[in-house]
Design a protein around this motif. Structure first.
Motif, PDB file in Angstrom:
ATOM      1  N   ALA A 149      28.917 -38.983   0.339  1.00 20.55           N
ATOM      2  CA  ALA A 149      29.566 -40.201   0.825  1.00 20.55           C
ATOM      3  C   ALA A 149      28.593 -40.979   1.699  1.00 20.55           C
ATOM      4  O   ALA A 149      27.964 -40.430   2.600  1.00 20.55           O
ATOM      5  N   GLY A 150      28.444 -42.263   1.406  1.00 19.28           N
ATOM      6  CA  GLY A 150      27.531 -43.114   2.149  1.00 19.28           C
ATOM      7  C   GLY A 150      26.197 -43.310   1.470  1.00 19.28           C
ATOM      8  O   GLY A 150      25.439 -44.217   1.833  1.00 19.28           O
ATOM      9  N   GLU A 151      25.882 -42.479   0.446  1.00 18.08           N
ATOM     10  CA  GLU A 151      24.576 -42.576  -0.210  1.00 18.08           C
ATOM     11  C   GLU A 151      24.551 -43.554  -1.380  1.00 18.08           C
ATOM     12  O   GLU A 151      23.477 -44.003  -1.784  1.00 18.08           O
ATOM     13  N   ALA A 152      25.704 -43.864  -1.958  1.00 17.76           N
ATOM     14  CA  ALA A 152      25.726 -44.601  -3.217  1.00 17.76           C
ATOM     15  C   ALA A 152      25.835 -46.117  -3.042  1.00 17.76           C
ATOM     16  O   ALA A 152      25.893 -46.839  -4.035  1.00 17.76           O
ATOM     17  N   ALA A 153      25.852 -46.606  -1.800  1.00 18.11           N
ATOM     18  CA  ALA A 153      26.045 -48.045  -1.574  1.00 18.11           C
ATOM     19  C   ALA A 153      24.978 -48.882  -2.287  1.00 18.11           C
ATOM     20  O   ALA A 153      25.279 -49.916  -2.897  1.00 18.11           O
ATOM     21  N   ALA A 154      23.727 -48.449  -2.223  1.00 17.85           N
ATOM     22  CA  ALA A 154      22.649 -49.212  -2.860  1.00 17.85           C
ATOM     23  C   ALA A 154      22.783 -49.201  -4.379  1.00 17.85           C
ATOM     24  O   ALA A 154      22.425 -50.179  -5.046  1.00 17.85           O
ATOM     25  N   LEU A 155      23.284 -48.110  -4.942  1.00 22.91           N
ATOM     26  CA  LEU A 155      23.486 -48.051  -6.390  1.00 22.91           C
ATOM     27  C   LEU A 155      24.546 -49.057  -6.827  1.00 22.91           C
ATOM     28  O   LEU A 155      24.460 -49.657  -7.900  1.00 22.91           O
ATOM     29  N   ILE A 156      25.549 -49.238  -5.997  1.00 22.32           N
ATOM     30  CA  ILE A 156      26.631 -50.151  -6.327  1.00 22.32           C
ATOM     31  C   ILE A 156      26.110 -51.587  -6.391  1.00 22.32           C
ATOM     32  O   ILE A 156      26.481 -52.367  -7.270  1.00 22.32           O
ATOM     33  N   GLN A 157      25.228 -51.941  -5.482  1.00 24.38           N
ATOM     34  CA  GLN A 157      24.659 -53.281  -5.467  1.00 24.38           C
ATOM     35  C   GLN A 157      23.592 -53.457  -6.542  1.00 24.38           C
ATOM     36  O   GLN A 157      23.279 -54.577  -6.945  1.00 24.38           O
ATOM     37  N   GLY A 158      23.036 -52.374  -7.013  1.00 20.02           N
ATOM     38  CA  GLY A 158      21.876 -52.417  -7.911  1.00 20.02           C
ATOM     39  C   GLY A 158      20.712 -51.846  -7.130  1.00 20.02           C
ATOM     40  O   GLY A 158      20.301 -52.422  -6.113  1.00 20.02           O
ATOM     41  N   PRO A 159      20.156 -50.690  -7.529  1.00 25.38           N
ATOM     42  CA  PRO A 159      19.179 -49.985  -6.701  1.00 25.38           C
ATOM     43  C   PRO A 159      17.888 -50.768  -6.509  1.00 25.38           C
ATOM     44  O   PRO A 159      17.377 -51.399  -7.438  1.00 25.38           O
ATOM     45  N   ASP A 160      17.371 -50.721  -5.269  1.00 21.69           N
ATOM     46  CA  ASP A 160      16.060 -51.329  -5.007  1.00 21.69           C
ATOM     47  C   ASP A 160      14.934 -50.451  -5.551  1.00 21.69           C
ATOM     48  O   ASP A 160      13.970 -50.951  -6.117  1.00 21.69           O
ATOM     49  N   GLU A 161      15.066 -49.150  -5.358  1.00 24.62           N
ATOM     50  CA  GLU A 161      13.970 -48.229  -5.700  1.00 24.62           C
ATOM     51  C   GLU A 161      14.529 -47.008  -6.426  1.00 24.62           C
ATOM     52  O   GLU A 161      15.403 -46.308  -5.912  1.00 24.62           O
ATOM     53  N   VAL A 162      14.003 -46.761  -7.639  1.00 24.68           N
ATOM     54  CA  VAL A 162      14.385 -45.578  -8.411  1.00 24.68           C
ATOM     55  C   VAL A 162      13.126 -44.767  -8.696  1.00 24.68           C
ATOM     56  O   VAL A 162      12.091 -45.322  -9.073  1.00 24.68           O
ATOM     57  N   VAL A 163      13.216 -43.460  -8.514  1.00 22.79           N
ATOM     58  CA  VAL A 163      12.114 -42.558  -8.827  1.00 22.79           C
ATOM     59  C   VAL A 163      12.531 -41.677 -10.000  1.00 22.79           C
ATOM     60  O   VAL A 163      13.608 -41.079  -9.993  1.00 22.79           O
ATOM     61  N   ILE A 164      11.670 -41.610 -11.015  1.00 19.36           N
ATOM     62  CA  ILE A 164      11.884 -40.736 -12.173  1.00 19.36           C
ATOM     63  C   ILE A 164      10.884 -39.599 -12.091  1.00 19.36           C
ATOM     64  O   ILE A 164       9.667 -39.823 -12.104  1.00 19.36           O
ATOM     65  N   ALA A 165      11.375 -38.368 -11.995  1.00 21.03           N
ATOM     66  CA  ALA A 165      10.486 -37.208 -12.020  1.00 21.03           C
ATOM     67  C   ALA A 165      10.104 -36.944 -13.476  1.00 21.03           C
ATOM     68  O   ALA A 165      10.970 -36.718 -14.323  1.00 21.03           O
ATOM     69  N   TRP A 166       8.799 -36.949 -13.752  1.00 13.50           N
ATOM     70  CA  TRP A 166       8.347 -36.878 -15.148  1.00 13.50           C
ATOM     71  C   TRP A 166       7.285 -35.803 -15.329  1.00 13.50           C
ATOM     72  O   TRP A 166       6.255 -35.816 -14.666  1.00 13.50           O
ATOM     73  N   ASP A 167       7.578 -34.870 -16.250  1.00 11.74           N
ATOM     74  CA  ASP A 167       6.587 -33.851 -16.604  1.00 11.74           C
ATOM     75  C   ASP A 167       6.379 -33.763 -18.109  1.00 11.74           C
ATOM     76  O   ASP A 167       5.745 -32.830 -18.605  1.00 11.74           O
ATOM     77  N   GLY A 168       6.930 -34.746 -18.837  1.00 17.47           N
ATOM     78  CA  GLY A 168       6.763 -34.779 -20.281  1.00 17.47           C
ATOM     79  C   GLY A 168       7.674 -33.828 -21.039  1.00 17.47           C
ATOM     80  O   GLY A 168       7.559 -33.720 -22.265  1.00 17.47           O
ATOM     81  N   SER A 169       8.578 -33.150 -20.364  1.00 18.04           N
ATOM     82  CA  SER A 169       9.426 -32.151 -21.013  1.00 18.04           C
ATOM     83  C   SER A 169      10.605 -32.798 -21.727  1.00 18.04           C
ATOM     84  O   SER A 169      10.924 -33.969 -21.533  1.00 18.04           O
ATOM     85  N   ARG A 170      11.272 -31.975 -22.539  1.00 16.80           N
ATOM     86  CA  ARG A 170      12.457 -32.437 -23.245  1.00 16.80           C
ATOM     87  C   ARG A 170      13.551 -32.877 -22.270  1.00 16.80           C
ATOM     88  O   ARG A 170      14.206 -33.909 -22.470  1.00 16.80           O
ATOM     89  N   SER A 171      13.771 -32.091 -21.216  1.00 17.44           N
ATOM     90  CA  SER A 171      14.835 -32.437 -20.267  1.00 17.44           C
ATOM     91  C   SER A 171      14.500 -33.710 -19.501  1.00 17.44           C
ATOM     92  O   SER A 171      15.395 -34.507 -19.186  1.00 17.44           O
ATOM     93  N   ALA A 172      13.218 -33.933 -19.197  1.00 12.97           N
ATOM     94  CA  ALA A 172      12.821 -35.177 -18.531  1.00 12.97           C
ATOM     95  C   ALA A 172      13.060 -36.377 -19.443  1.00 12.97           C
ATOM     96  O   ALA A 172      13.503 -37.443 -19.000  1.00 12.97           O
TER      97      ALA A 172
END
Length: 282
Positions: A149-172
């Protein structure tokens, strides 16, 4: 491309999902253009007959009281969800059922299989939510978005910064695809690769993911960090503390053995420790 059909898990035991988290989930569903179903599972506590325990500590009465507490939390949570979701215009359904205490996580995963995205509010000090997250990630075939609770406010407006963890795997790759409805709304997207932790992960491995996002109109920058001999969890922490993202996107690594989940180090750390909304896919 968007999430049309979303599921919200409302926890009932031992700690109920707080009202602000339910409200944030409703507002997030509205911002994504989808409809939201809430699910609350009331627990059953199976007891083997034990007259001595009943006589000494009233074990049966204690179990009955805990079940009643769970049932009330479920009814209260669904009532609040219904009120807010109808007002916002995202109400689809409010569902309740009963489940053995140790089957809750598995039951949520089965139900989540026919939804585009499962919203899972995190509750401080609730190991049950970690169990549900694990089960849904590995047992539903669908992405999970966890947040406090309290963390999703920026997502609701449209996120300023998104980080994608990438290792080339199927799950990524699965997480990258699942997150696209959120990525196209972000002002900035970073592709993070942690080096010297997993075999086969090399510098510039994120370039293919960067090209793919560009094809979808998402401009992303490549970031690389080194474990420097430490754990991948510590490397994530240092990076995320500096960037302070509104959302972390990550493929979940692990497998199931009977009913025991064996998680990769990064997945375990993210589920248990990272204080940012996180989209996980497997």
């Amino acid at each position: 491309m968007r999430f049309h059909d979303l599921l919200l898990h409302i926890d009932t035991y031992p700690k109920p999902t707080p009202a602000p988290a339910i409200e944030e989930a409703v507002r997030l569903a509205a911002s994504l253009g989808g409809k939201l179903t809430a699910l609350a599972l009331e627990i059953e506590i199976p007891l083997h007959s034990n007259r001595l325990a009943d006589y000494l500590i009233g074990l049966s009465d204690m179990a009955t009281a805990e079940e009643a507490r769970s049932r009330k939390a479920g009814k209260d949570g669904l009532a609040y969800f219904t009120e807010v979701a109808i007002k916002v215009g995202v109400y689809q359904a409010a569902a309740s059922a009963r489940a053995h205490h140790y089957d809750v996580a598995e039951d949520v995963a089965k139900i989540a299989r026919t939804y585009d995205l499962c919203l899972l509010p995190r509750i401080d000090g609730s190991n049950g939510q970690l169990e549900v997250a694990q089960s849904v990630v590995f047992g539903s075939g669908r992405p999970v978005l966890t947040f406090k609770a309290g963390e999703a406010a920026a997502l609701i407006q449209g996120p300023d910064e998104v980080v994608i963890a990438w290792d080339g795997s199927r799950s990524a790759a699965r997480a990258l695809a699942d997150a696209l409805p959120l990525l196209v709304r972000a002002k900035s997207v970073r592709i993070l690769t942690v080096l010297n932790e997993k075999p086969g992960v090399r510098a510039t491995i994120g370039a293919d993911a960067q090209r793919h996002l560009q094809a979808h109109g998402v401009n992303a920058t490549l970031d690389e960090v080194d474990t420097d001999g430490g754990t991948i969890g510590a490397a994530f922490d240092r990076y995320l503390e500096r960037i302070q993202p509104d959302l972390l996107v990550m493929g979940a690594y692990g497998h199931s053995r009977a009913r025991e989940f064996l998680l990769g180090g990064a997945t375990q750390h993210i589920l248990a420790c990272v204080p940012y909304p996180t989209l996980l896919s497997h």
